[in-house]
Design a protein around this motif. Structure first.
Motif, PDB file in Angstrom:
ATOM      1  N   SER A   9     -23.309 -21.491   2.823  1.00  0.00           N
ATOM      2  CA  SER A   9     -22.778 -21.492   3.998  1.00  0.00           C
ATOM      3  C   SER A   9     -21.273 -21.729   3.788  1.00  0.00           C
ATOM      4  CB  SER A   9     -23.426 -22.205   4.989  1.00  0.00           C
ATOM      5  OG  SER A   9     -22.853 -22.097   6.405  1.00  0.00           O
ATOM      6  N   ALA A  10     -20.380 -21.089   4.293  1.00  0.00           N
ATOM      7  CA  ALA A  10     -18.814 -21.412   4.054  1.00  0.00           C
ATOM      8  C   ALA A  10     -18.313 -21.171   5.509  1.00  0.00           C
ATOM      9  CB  ALA A  10     -18.292 -20.244   3.388  1.00  0.00           C
ATOM     10  N   ILE A  11     -17.362 -22.229   5.965  1.00  0.00           N
ATOM     11  CA  ILE A  11     -16.725 -22.344   7.280  1.00  0.00           C
ATOM     12  C   ILE A  11     -15.371 -22.025   6.832  1.00  0.00           C
ATOM     13  CG2 ILE A  11     -16.079 -24.193   9.024  1.00  0.00           C
ATOM     14  CD1 ILE A  11     -18.531 -25.888   8.082  1.00  0.00           C
ATOM     15  N   LYS A  12     -15.081 -20.934   8.014  1.00  0.00           N
ATOM     16  CA  LYS A  12     -13.379 -20.507   8.183  1.00  0.00           C
ATOM     17  C   LYS A  12     -12.716 -21.762   8.451  1.00  0.00           C
ATOM     18  CE  LYS A  12     -10.667 -16.899   8.630  1.00  0.00           C
ATOM     19  NZ  LYS A  12      -9.413 -17.599   8.287  1.00  0.00           N
ATOM     20  N   ALA A  13     -11.658 -21.887   7.378  1.00  0.00           N
ATOM     21  CA  ALA A  13     -10.579 -23.132   7.460  1.00  0.00           C
ATOM     22  C   ALA A  13      -9.563 -22.626   8.993  1.00  0.00           C
ATOM     23  CB  ALA A  13      -9.848 -23.211   6.353  1.00  0.00           C
ATOM     24  N   GLY A  27     -17.091  -8.415   9.523  1.00  0.00           N
ATOM     25  CA  GLY A  27     -17.256  -9.644  10.181  1.00  0.00           C
ATOM     26  C   GLY A  27     -16.687 -10.802   9.128  1.00  0.00           C
ATOM     27  N   LEU A  28     -16.379 -10.432   7.743  1.00  0.00           N
ATOM     28  CA  LEU A  28     -15.749 -11.501   7.003  1.00  0.00           C
ATOM     29  C   LEU A  28     -14.281 -11.400   7.116  1.00  0.00           C
ATOM     30  CD1 LEU A  28     -16.275 -13.700   5.028  1.00  0.00           C
ATOM     31  CD2 LEU A  28     -16.329 -11.865   3.068  1.00  0.00           C
ATOM     32  N   ALA A  29     -13.597 -12.158   7.707  1.00  0.00           N
ATOM     33  CA  ALA A  29     -12.139 -12.372   7.882  1.00  0.00           C
ATOM     34  C   ALA A  29     -11.400 -12.742   6.661  1.00  0.00           C
ATOM     35  CB  ALA A  29     -11.818 -12.991   9.133  1.00  0.00           C
ATOM     36  N   ALA A  30     -10.153 -12.400   6.683  1.00  0.00           N
ATOM     37  CA  ALA A  30      -9.302 -12.872   5.256  1.00  0.00           C
ATOM     38  C   ALA A  30      -8.873 -14.100   5.757  1.00  0.00           C
ATOM     39  CB  ALA A  30      -8.045 -11.840   5.535  1.00  0.00           C
ATOM     40  N   GLY A  31      -8.855 -14.847   4.789  1.00  0.00           N
ATOM     41  CA  GLY A  31      -8.386 -16.533   4.789  1.00  0.00           C
ATOM     42  C   GLY A  31      -9.071 -17.350   3.884  1.00  0.00           C
ATOM     43  N   THR A  32      -8.944 -18.683   4.212  1.00  0.00           N
ATOM     44  CA  THR A  32      -9.917 -19.655   3.460  1.00  0.00           C
ATOM     45  C   THR A  32     -11.108 -20.047   3.860  1.00  0.00           C
ATOM     46  OG1 THR A  32      -7.659 -20.491   2.217  1.00  0.00           O
ATOM     47  CG2 THR A  32      -9.717 -21.846   2.144  1.00  0.00           C
ATOM     48  N   TRP A  33     -12.083 -20.086   3.180  1.00  0.00           N
ATOM     49  CA  TRP A  33     -13.338 -20.505   3.820  1.00  0.00           C
ATOM     50  C   TRP A  33     -13.890 -21.552   2.761  1.00  0.00           C
ATOM     51  CZ3 TRP A  33     -16.282 -17.718   7.626  1.00  0.00           C
ATOM     52  CH2 TRP A  33     -15.703 -16.554   7.997  1.00  0.00           C
ATOM     53  N   ASN A  34     -14.419 -22.620   3.232  1.00  0.00           N
ATOM     54  CA  ASN A  34     -14.471 -23.804   2.463  1.00  0.00           C
ATOM     55  C   ASN A  34     -16.140 -23.816   2.683  1.00  0.00           C
ATOM     56  OD1 ASN A  34     -12.020 -24.785   2.204  1.00  0.00           O
ATOM     57  ND2 ASN A  34     -12.190 -25.508   4.179  1.00  0.00           N
ATOM     58  N   ILE A  35     -16.852 -23.838   1.409  1.00  0.00           N
ATOM     59  CA  ILE A  35     -18.139 -24.104   1.203  1.00  0.00           C
ATOM     60  C   ILE A  35     -18.660 -25.284   1.726  1.00  0.00           C
ATOM     61  CG2 ILE A  35     -20.073 -24.194  -0.482  1.00  0.00           C
ATOM     62  CD1 ILE A  35     -18.430 -22.085  -2.072  1.00  0.00           C
ATOM     63  N   ASP A  36     -19.918 -25.319   2.448  1.00  0.00           N
ATOM     64  CA  ASP A  36     -20.268 -26.497   3.366  1.00  0.00           C
ATOM     65  C   ASP A  36     -21.716 -27.035   2.524  1.00  0.00           C
ATOM     66  OD1 ASP A  36     -21.496 -28.341   5.033  1.00  0.00           O
ATOM     67  OD2 ASP A  36     -21.966 -26.943   6.610  1.00  0.00           O
ATOM     68  N   PRO A  37     -21.146 -28.181   1.689  1.00  0.00           N
ATOM     69  CA  PRO A  37     -22.385 -28.554   0.818  1.00  0.00           C
ATOM     70  C   PRO A  37     -23.589 -29.065   1.485  1.00  0.00           C
ATOM     71  CG  PRO A  37     -20.130 -29.773   0.342  1.00  0.00           C
ATOM     72  CD  PRO A  37     -19.839 -28.860   1.662  1.00  0.00           C
ATOM     73  N   THR A  38     -23.333 -29.313   2.882  1.00  0.00           N
ATOM     74  CA  THR A  38     -24.667 -29.790   3.624  1.00  0.00           C
ATOM     75  C   THR A  38     -25.695 -28.498   3.926  1.00  0.00           C
ATOM     76  OG1 THR A  38     -23.656 -29.903   5.497  1.00  0.00           O
ATOM     77  CG2 THR A  38     -23.706 -31.945   4.342  1.00  0.00           C
ATOM     78  N   HIS A  39     -25.145 -27.410   3.923  1.00  0.00           N
ATOM     79  CA  HIS A  39     -26.071 -26.166   4.148  1.00  0.00           C
ATOM     80  C   HIS A  39     -25.832 -25.198   2.958  1.00  0.00           C
ATOM     81  CE1 HIS A  39     -25.132 -28.110   8.339  1.00  0.00           C
ATOM     82  NE2 HIS A  39     -26.132 -27.534   8.392  1.00  0.00           N
TER      83      HIS A  39
END
Length: 182
Positions: free
Chosen positions: A178-182, A7-19
């Motif tokens: 929690s990180a969001i896929k860029a 389920g974890l795809a290659a690429g950049t994931w930005n950490i979501d500070p609010t979560h």
């Protein structure tokens, strides 16, 4: 090469500070624990084709420390502890990631607190991915590490009348990310 978690795809994931939450626990007076939080202000998870080619970098802001007691928070921000006026943010940059079985991993990296950098190993668990109501693909992680505050130059203490000290050396740090896929 160690395969990526399902389920974890290659690429950049930005950490979501609010979560994302960074908390700490330290023994107080040898009989109880003080808990607090520090804001995660930014971070990136760069996922490669395998774990070995992946990396994590995170910045935290010690001026946001909150323990539920304004006086204690002020003391922690002072030159006795974090000296936020001089040292500013804390950082973590991974140097290696290895599997520890299943969805458990060890993220090795350089943690900088109070101007001192030490290598630490975060016991990390991947909690999976989900698409939120806004169409963002999110990945969740939990991590923990116990550090010696003295290793980071945080040596202030007070002797107790009955023996021992006010603030223990060992500090447990827990992250819920929690990180969001860029």
């Amino acid at each position: 090469m160690t395969a990526l978690p399902t389920g974890l795809a290659a690429g950049t994931w930005n950490i979501d500070p609010t979560h994302t939450d960074a908390s700490f626990t330290v023994r107080h007076a040898g009989i109880s624990k003080v808990r607090g939080t520090v804001a995660v202000t930014s971070g990136t998870l760069t996922v490669g084709e395998d774990l070995e080619s992946s990396a994590v970098s995170v910045t935290l802001d010690p001026s946001t420390v909150t323990t539920g007691d304004a006086n204690r928070d002020g003391h922690l921000k002072s030159a006795d502890f974090f000296d936020v006026e001089t040292f500013g943010g804390w950082t973590f940059a991974s140097t290696a990631i290895r599997t520890d079985g299943g969805d458990k991993h060890v993220v090795v990296g350089d943690l900088t607190i109070h101007g001192v950098t030490r290598e630490v190993e975060l016991e990390t668990e991947f909690n999976g991915t989900a698409v939120d109501p806004f169409g963002n693909t999110r990945a969740g992680f939990e991590a923990t590490v116990t550090i010696s505050r003295k290793d980071f130059g945080l040596t202030w203490n007070a002797a107790l009348e009955a023996g021992g000290v006010l603030v223990a050396d060992k500090v447990r740090i827990d992250l819920d990310v929690s990180a969001i896929k860029a």
